[in-house]
Design a protein around this motif. Structure first.
Motif, PDB file in Angstrom:
ATOM      1  N   VAL A  94       0.856  -1.182   0.000  1.00  0.00           N
ATOM      2  CA  VAL A  94       0.000   0.000   0.000  1.00  0.00           C
ATOM      3  C   VAL A  94       0.891   1.230   0.000  1.00  0.00           C
ATOM      4  O   VAL A  94       1.740   1.382   0.880  1.00  0.00           O
ATOM      5  CB  VAL A  94      -0.920   0.024   1.244  1.00  0.00           C
ATOM      6  CG1 VAL A  94      -1.777   1.278   1.249  1.00  0.00           C
ATOM      7  CG2 VAL A  94      -1.779  -1.229   1.294  1.00  0.00           C
ATOM      8  N   LEU A  95       0.689   2.098  -0.981  1.00  0.00           N
ATOM      9  CA  LEU A  95       1.449   3.334  -1.069  1.00  0.00           C
ATOM     10  C   LEU A  95       0.501   4.530  -1.055  1.00  0.00           C
ATOM     11  O   LEU A  95      -0.540   4.500  -1.716  1.00  0.00           O
ATOM     12  CB  LEU A  95       2.282   3.380  -2.350  1.00  0.00           C
ATOM     13  CG  LEU A  95       3.427   2.378  -2.432  1.00  0.00           C
ATOM     14  CD1 LEU A  95       2.971   1.124  -3.145  1.00  0.00           C
ATOM     15  CD2 LEU A  95       4.608   2.986  -3.129  1.00  0.00           C
ATOM     16  N   VAL A  96       0.878   5.548  -0.311  1.00  0.00           N
ATOM     17  CA  VAL A  96       0.161   6.824  -0.288  1.00  0.00           C
ATOM     18  C   VAL A  96       1.127   7.825  -0.901  1.00  0.00           C
ATOM     19  O   VAL A  96       2.104   8.232  -0.270  1.00  0.00           O
ATOM     20  CB  VAL A  96      -0.234   7.233   1.150  1.00  0.00           C
ATOM     21  CG1 VAL A  96      -1.023   8.533   1.129  1.00  0.00           C
ATOM     22  CG2 VAL A  96      -1.043   6.126   1.817  1.00  0.00           C
ATOM     23  N   ARG A 128      -3.222  10.201  -3.911  1.00  0.00           N
ATOM     24  CA  ARG A 128      -3.555   8.966  -4.606  1.00  0.00           C
ATOM     25  C   ARG A 128      -3.094   7.804  -3.742  1.00  0.00           C
ATOM     26  O   ARG A 128      -1.959   7.763  -3.272  1.00  0.00           O
ATOM     27  CB  ARG A 128      -2.876   8.917  -5.969  1.00  0.00           C
ATOM     28  CG  ARG A 128      -3.172   7.633  -6.722  1.00  0.00           C
ATOM     29  CD  ARG A 128      -2.789   7.699  -8.156  1.00  0.00           C
ATOM     30  NE  ARG A 128      -1.369   7.873  -8.314  1.00  0.00           N
ATOM     31  CZ  ARG A 128      -0.749   7.781  -9.489  1.00  0.00           C
ATOM     32  NH1 ARG A 128      -1.435   7.558 -10.586  1.00  0.00           N
ATOM     33  NH2 ARG A 128       0.552   7.944  -9.556  1.00  0.00           N
ATOM     34  N   LEU A 129      -3.996   6.857  -3.534  1.00  0.00           N
ATOM     35  CA  LEU A 129      -3.696   5.618  -2.814  1.00  0.00           C
ATOM     36  C   LEU A 129      -3.455   4.564  -3.877  1.00  0.00           C
ATOM     37  O   LEU A 129      -4.232   4.423  -4.815  1.00  0.00           O
ATOM     38  CB  LEU A 129      -4.888   5.246  -1.927  1.00  0.00           C
ATOM     39  CG  LEU A 129      -4.769   3.983  -1.102  1.00  0.00           C
ATOM     40  CD1 LEU A 129      -3.666   4.118  -0.071  1.00  0.00           C
ATOM     41  CD2 LEU A 129      -6.087   3.701  -0.402  1.00  0.00           C
ATOM     42  N   ARG A 130      -2.365   3.821  -3.728  1.00  0.00           N
ATOM     43  CA  ARG A 130      -1.967   2.843  -4.733  1.00  0.00           C
ATOM     44  C   ARG A 130      -1.774   1.489  -4.052  1.00  0.00           C
ATOM     45  O   ARG A 130      -1.079   1.383  -3.053  1.00  0.00           O
ATOM     46  CB  ARG A 130      -0.653   3.310  -5.345  1.00  0.00           C
ATOM     47  CG  ARG A 130      -0.076   2.455  -6.393  1.00  0.00           C
ATOM     48  CD  ARG A 130       1.333   2.904  -6.776  1.00  0.00           C
ATOM     49  NE  ARG A 130       1.554   4.323  -6.784  1.00  0.00           N
ATOM     50  CZ  ARG A 130       2.002   5.006  -7.840  1.00  0.00           C
ATOM     51  NH1 ARG A 130       2.247   4.388  -8.958  1.00  0.00           N
ATOM     52  NH2 ARG A 130       2.203   6.296  -7.755  1.00  0.00           N
ATOM     53  N   TYR A 140       0.831  -6.010 -10.249  1.00  0.00           N
ATOM     54  CA  TYR A 140      -0.429  -5.439 -10.704  1.00  0.00           C
ATOM     55  C   TYR A 140      -0.807  -4.320  -9.748  1.00  0.00           C
ATOM     56  O   TYR A 140      -0.449  -4.342  -8.574  1.00  0.00           O
ATOM     57  CB  TYR A 140      -1.521  -6.523 -10.710  1.00  0.00           C
ATOM     58  CG  TYR A 140      -1.127  -7.742 -11.501  1.00  0.00           C
ATOM     59  CD1 TYR A 140      -1.396  -7.820 -12.857  1.00  0.00           C
ATOM     60  CD2 TYR A 140      -0.447  -8.796 -10.899  1.00  0.00           C
ATOM     61  CE1 TYR A 140      -1.013  -8.934 -13.597  1.00  0.00           C
ATOM     62  CE2 TYR A 140      -0.058  -9.907 -11.631  1.00  0.00           C
ATOM     63  CZ  TYR A 140      -0.348  -9.968 -12.978  1.00  0.00           C
ATOM     64  OH  TYR A 140       0.032 -11.064 -13.696  1.00  0.00           O
ATOM     65  N   THR A 141      -1.571  -3.346 -10.242  1.00  0.00           N
ATOM     66  CA  THR A 141      -1.880  -2.205  -9.395  1.00  0.00           C
ATOM     67  C   THR A 141      -3.300  -1.696  -9.616  1.00  0.00           C
ATOM     68  O   THR A 141      -3.926  -1.982 -10.638  1.00  0.00           O
ATOM     69  CB  THR A 141      -0.861  -1.062  -9.642  1.00  0.00           C
ATOM     70  OG1 THR A 141      -1.026  -0.066  -8.650  1.00  0.00           O
ATOM     71  CG2 THR A 141      -1.047  -0.437 -11.016  1.00  0.00           C
ATOM     72  N   VAL A 142      -3.770  -0.954  -8.627  1.00  0.00           N
ATOM     73  CA  VAL A 142      -5.036  -0.239  -8.707  1.00  0.00           C
ATOM     74  C   VAL A 142      -4.834   1.071  -7.944  1.00  0.00           C
ATOM     75  O   VAL A 142      -4.054   1.129  -6.992  1.00  0.00           O
ATOM     76  CB  VAL A 142      -6.221  -1.069  -8.129  1.00  0.00           C
ATOM     77  CG1 VAL A 142      -6.080  -1.281  -6.642  1.00  0.00           C
ATOM     78  CG2 VAL A 142      -7.549  -0.440  -8.468  1.00  0.00           C
TER      79      VAL A 142
END
Length: 155
Positions: A94-96, A128-130, A140-142
């Protein structure tokens, strides 16, 4: 205070774990052995964090479900739920993007486990939350934009 059933369940679980450790079937070192990538957590930009976890070429996937509010009233506690329906998911990150240290969380999963978790994040500002899922050597990402009305990092 918990019920008697909760107490007995917790006591029984602790007893089983103690028995496994005592018999030598489970050693504490094995239970705590996790790849920990401190450099990725110390990264100051999302691009550096992605590079350090090896996910710079992550492709967008509809198989990662992210449940979170569009507007967070308090950045100190933003609830999220993540579920990866990608077969063989072994890690969720989880990236912010706008946090001082963008890599906020990282969970590793054993192959038969369902890659799913719930957590609360600190977000200093709207960002953006990634979510990045790792499966089969690919990433894979959202993404989701989260508006924060009151910041949570250092405020």
């Amino acid at each position: 205070m918990g019920s008697r059933r909760d107490f007995l369940q917790a006591f029984g679980s602790a007893g089983v774990l103690a028995g496994l450790v005592g018999s030598g079937l489970l050693r504490p070192g094995q239970a705590l052995a996790v790849d920990f990538n401190r450099a990725a957590f110390d990264a100051r930009s999302a691009a550096d964090a992605l590079r350090l976890i090896g996910a710079t070429a992550a492709e967008t996937s509809a198989d990662i479900l992210l449940k979170t509010p569009e507007i967070a009233e308090n950045g100190a506690s933003v609830p999220i739920e993540v579920i990866s329906n990608i077969p063989g998911t072994t890690r969720l990150s989880v990236l912010v993007d706008k946090n001082p240290f963008p890599l906020a969380l990282q969970f590793n999963f054993a192959p038969p486990a369902v890659a799913r978790f719930q957590a609360r994040l600190k977000m200093g500002e709207s960002s953006r939350l990634r979510i990045v899922a790792s499966a089969g050597g690919r990433h894979y990402t959202v993404f989701r934009e989260i508006k924060v009305t009151v910041g949570g990092c250092g405020q």
